[in-house]
Design a protein around this motif. Structure first.
Motif, short mmCIF file in Angstrom:
data_model
loop_
_atom_site.label_atom_id
_atom_site.label_comp_id
_atom_site.label_asym_id
_atom_site.label_seq_id
_atom_site.Cartn_x
_atom_site.Cartn_y
_atom_site.Cartn_z
N ILE A 97 9.53 16.43 -11.48
CA ILE A 97 9.21 17.80 -11.88
C ILE A 97 10.41 18.71 -11.68
N CYS A 98 11.17 18.47 -10.61
CA CYS A 98 12.34 19.30 -10.32
C CYS A 98 13.39 19.24 -11.42
N LEU A 99 13.42 18.16 -12.19
CA LEU A 99 14.42 18.02 -13.25
C LEU A 99 14.29 19.11 -14.30
N SER A 100 13.07 19.62 -14.50
CA SER A 100 12.86 20.61 -15.55
C SER A 100 12.37 21.96 -15.03
N HIS A 101 12.29 22.13 -13.72
CA HIS A 101 11.86 23.41 -13.13
C HIS A 101 12.83 23.81 -12.03
N LYS A 102 13.40 24.98 -12.18
CA LYS A 102 14.44 25.41 -11.24
C LYS A 102 13.93 26.39 -10.18
N VAL B 275 22.91 24.63 3.03
CA VAL B 275 22.44 23.45 2.29
C VAL B 275 21.79 23.88 0.98
N ASN B 276 22.26 23.32 -0.12
CA ASN B 276 21.67 23.58 -1.42
C ASN B 276 20.33 22.85 -1.51
N ILE B 277 19.26 23.59 -1.83
CA ILE B 277 17.93 23.00 -1.80
C ILE B 277 17.78 21.88 -2.82
N GLU B 278 18.49 21.98 -3.96
CA GLU B 278 18.41 20.92 -4.96
C GLU B 278 19.02 19.62 -4.44
N GLU B 279 20.10 19.74 -3.68
CA GLU B 279 20.72 18.54 -3.11
C GLU B 279 19.80 17.89 -2.08
N MET B 280 19.10 18.73 -1.32
CA MET B 280 18.18 18.20 -0.33
C MET B 280 17.03 17.47 -1.00
N GLU B 281 16.50 18.04 -2.09
CA GLU B 281 15.37 17.43 -2.79
C GLU B 281 15.71 16.04 -3.32
N LYS B 282 16.95 15.84 -3.70
CA LYS B 282 17.36 14.56 -4.28
C LYS B 282 17.32 13.42 -3.27
N VAL B 283 17.47 13.74 -1.98
CA VAL B 283 17.57 12.67 -0.97
C VAL B 283 16.31 12.51 -0.14
N ILE B 284 15.28 13.31 -0.40
CA ILE B 284 14.04 13.17 0.35
C ILE B 284 13.35 11.86 -0.01
N THR B 285 12.83 11.18 0.99
CA THR B 285 12.10 9.92 0.78
C THR B 285 10.75 9.98 1.47
N ALA B 286 9.86 9.08 1.07
CA ALA B 286 8.56 8.98 1.72
C ALA B 286 8.73 8.63 3.20
#
Length: 405
Positions: free
Chosen positions: A37-42, A257-268
């Motif tokens: 979802i993050c890919l198309s919503h900023k 910390v850029n929130i988009e960069e953080m979102e990319k590395v979050i795991t379950a």
């Protein structure tokens, strides 16, 4: 081509090893879908992994071949018994529904069928058994009446928060089936945010602009953690609701910390680690009031996760009907999510009045820049809602509210 519309409507305000394994897989799906979802919503985002699992599960119940395989892979369902997965979900929903002393949690599913459209009895039975779906016959040729009928149902299941969702334009002469999922959650804070402590503070939005917003304040003893992953530092805070069945988890990256960069590395694995490793500590909290109302078209996100077959004519939905011309035309989720001071209850020993200066408090959690949030069910650690706040909504603040701050 005949169409099936798939709509999901959401809002808010320790088991066996099998259940634990299901929670792990559900968390993996939640992270995958959030990142898609993050890919198309900023900007602000809120969605429900639970709601998405339900509506896709209702489709998978009647899908065959490639269509079924794609949905099972994305939902992290095991290759073997589908019935086992649905039975575990059913047990989870029943357990939540039986505990309503301290919160309101309503879950409802409905199938709206075109009059005269033949749906297999086994599919209808499965929906009733696993998803407790109600079956309603309508005439999609009369689009306006259909819209009013479904809107009335949605409004009744969402405490009036979502009204007039359909205009009738979503339905056409080829519409045959609409699957609807509604979730309503409302909980009182276990520890109180006092309205008189709320102050206007600067919030730095995603684009760097600074705006004044109402910031709730409290000095609480609650679960808290400071983590460092992939060269990123961030804090995680848990705010339990009364009854301890549900909690809001807020993830605040360091200001650099850029929130988009953080979102990319979050795991379950990380999320479950936060749940298990946070410790009770005294924390000075500043958290914005925020409200996110959002209608998400999930088709693009599902495509990116390799759910494509159900959207194509000729896909195999023979578990639903013998018609070979049916397919899914839309997957839309409507969400209302609000966090404020209201409804919080606590004894004087659990909520501490916020003094003007709290410089002696070691832990400060000041959410004055973009952050992530998760609403979870504590006994199962299942994620009901997940999202981010990059610019808290200040458009709906009443003048009297601003005057009081």
């Amino acid at each position: 081509m005949e169409k099936i519309l798939l709509w999901s409507f959401l809002l808010t305000s320790s088991g066996s090893q099998a259940v634990r394994s299901l929670v792990q897989r559900n968390t993996e799906f939640a992270v995958d879908f959030y990142q898609a979802i993050c890919l198309s919503h900023k900007n602000n985002i809120v969605f429900s992994p639970l709601g998405t699992t339900l509506v896709l599960g209702m489709v998978q119940l009647g899908a065959k071949g490639k269509a079924q395989w794609q949905v099972k892979q994305t939902l992290k369902f095991q290759e073997s018994s589908t019935g086992e997965e649905f039975s575990l979900l059913k047990s989870f929903f029943s357990a939540i529904s039986e505990k309503k002393q301290d919160f309101t949690f309503n879950l409802a599913n409905a199938l709206y069928l075109q009059e005269g459209f033949t749906v297999k009895e086994q599919y209808l039975h499965g929906n009733k058994e696993f998803f407790q779906s109600v079956i309603k016959l309508v005439d999609f040729q009369d689009a306006k009446t259909c819209a009013e009928t479904i809107n009335t149902w949605i409004e009744s299941k969402t405490d009036g928060k979502i009204k007039d969702m359909f205009s009738g334009e979503e339905f056409g002469p080829l519409t045959r089936l609409v699957l609807v999922n509604a979730i309503y959650f409302k909980g009182d804070w276990k520890q109180k945010f006092r309205k008189e402590d709320t102050q206007l503070m600067k919030f730095t939005e995603r684009d760097g602009a600074a705006v004044n917003i109402p910031m709730m304040k409290a000095l609480l003893r609650t679960k808290y953690g400071y983590f460092s992953e992939s060269y990123m530092n961030y804090q995680v805070l848990e705010l339990p609701y009364k009854g301890d069945e549900f909690s809001l988890i807020v993830i605040l990256p360091a200001e650099d910390v850029n929130i988009e960069e953080m979102e990319k590395v979050i795991t379950a694995h990380q999320i479950l680690k936060w749940f298990s490793e946070m410790q009770e500590e005294e924390v000075e909290i500043s958290l914005p009031r925020f409200k996110v109302e959002q209608k998400l078209d999930l088709k693009e996100a599902l495509y990116s996760l390799n759910i494509t077959e159900i959207f194509s004519g000729g896909c195999d939905l023979s578990g639903i009907t013998d018609s070979s011309e049916v397919f899914i035309s839309q997957v839309v989720q409507q969400v209302f999510f609000e966090i404020n001071e209201d409804g919080s209850e606590a004894t004087t020993s659990t909520g501490v009045q916020v003094p003007v200066i709290m410089s002696l408090v070691r832990n400060q959690f000041i959410a004055n820049h973009p952050f992530l949030f998760i609403l979870k069910n504590n006994p199962t650690e299942s994620i009901l809602f997940m999202g981010r706040v990059t610019n808290p909504d200040i458009q709906k603040i009443k003048g009297r509210d601003l005057d009081s701050l």
